[in-house]
Scaffold this motif. Structure first.
Motif, PDB file in Angstrom:
ATOM      1  N   UNK A  60       0.927  -1.303  -0.128  1.00 56.69           N
ATOM      2  CA  UNK A  60       0.008  -0.015  -0.004  1.00 56.69           C
ATOM      3  C   UNK A  60       0.934   1.312   0.013  1.00 56.69           C
ATOM      4  N   UNK A  61       0.552   2.282   0.986  1.00 57.83           N
ATOM      5  CA  UNK A  61       1.279   3.477   1.060  1.00 57.83           C
ATOM      6  C   UNK A  61       2.600   3.573   1.719  1.00 57.83           C
ATOM      7  N   UNK A  62       3.305   4.548   1.581  1.00 58.56           N
ATOM      8  CA  UNK A  62       4.422   4.711   2.375  1.00 58.56           C
ATOM      9  C   UNK A  62       5.638   3.651   2.244  1.00 58.56           C
ATOM     10  N   UNK A  63       5.958   3.236   0.949  1.00 61.09           N
ATOM     11  CA  UNK A  63       6.939   2.308   0.901  1.00 61.09           C
ATOM     12  C   UNK A  63       8.230   2.761   1.017  1.00 61.09           C
ATOM     13  N   UNK A  64       8.350   3.973   0.997  1.00 63.07           N
ATOM     14  CA  UNK A  64      10.095   4.381   1.553  1.00 63.07           C
ATOM     15  C   UNK A  64       9.946   4.212   3.185  1.00 63.07           C
ATOM     16  N   UNK A 124       8.562   2.238  11.380  1.00 60.24           N
ATOM     17  CA  UNK A 124       7.358   0.997  11.428  1.00 60.24           C
ATOM     18  C   UNK A 124       6.027   2.018  11.694  1.00 60.24           C
ATOM     19  N   UNK A 125       6.165   3.099  12.530  1.00 57.38           N
ATOM     20  CA  UNK A 125       5.056   4.112  12.982  1.00 57.38           C
ATOM     21  C   UNK A 125       4.638   4.751  11.895  1.00 57.38           C
ATOM     22  N   UNK A 126       5.429   5.246  11.053  1.00 58.59           N
ATOM     23  CA  UNK A 126       5.349   6.118  10.027  1.00 58.59           C
ATOM     24  C   UNK A 126       4.560   5.235   8.826  1.00 58.59           C
ATOM     25  N   UNK A 127       5.032   3.919   8.626  1.00 62.02           N
ATOM     26  CA  UNK A 127       4.384   3.222   7.521  1.00 62.02           C
ATOM     27  C   UNK A 127       3.173   2.873   8.156  1.00 62.02           C
TER      28      UNK A 127
END
Length: 104
Positions: free
Chosen positions: A8-12, A62-65
């Motif tokens: 999904x989103x935030x792969x970086x 991990x929290x950002x993802x």
């Protein structure tokens, strides 16, 4: 890109978290199991602490993802009749509690 669709989103942020976990885990293992003496000084503790800090820093990734993958709440239109039924039930219970408290 079909392989990464499930991420999904935030792969970086995911790549950052995994990379920090791998580096931190490797530093921890090398610091614990490898004899790292240079000119009589042991540098194993330095790698253990560095690895622990890297693993701790990966927690931010991990929290950002995870927070980047949270979808918004469903709108009232998407809920249809269920949303209005839940609203009605909540209002009814709230009024009953309020009436009971005011009688005391």
């Amino acid at each position: 890109m079909g392989v990464c669709d499930g991420l999904s989103h935030c792969k970086l942020a995911l790549v950052l978290a995994v990379l920090l976990d791998l580096l931190g885990g490797a530093a921890l293992l090398v610091g614990v199991f490898a004899p790292l003496e240079i000119r009589g000084q042991d540098f194993g503790d330095l790698l253990v602490y560095t690895g622990a800090l890297l693993v701790l820093a990966s927690l931010a990734g991990w929290v950002l993802w995870y927070s980047g993958n949270i979808d918004g709440l469903t709108s009232r239109k998407e809920l249809g009749n269920i949303g209005s039924a839940v609203d009605l039930l909540a209002r009814t219970l709230s009024r009953k509690f309020r009436a009971y408290r005011s009688q005391r």
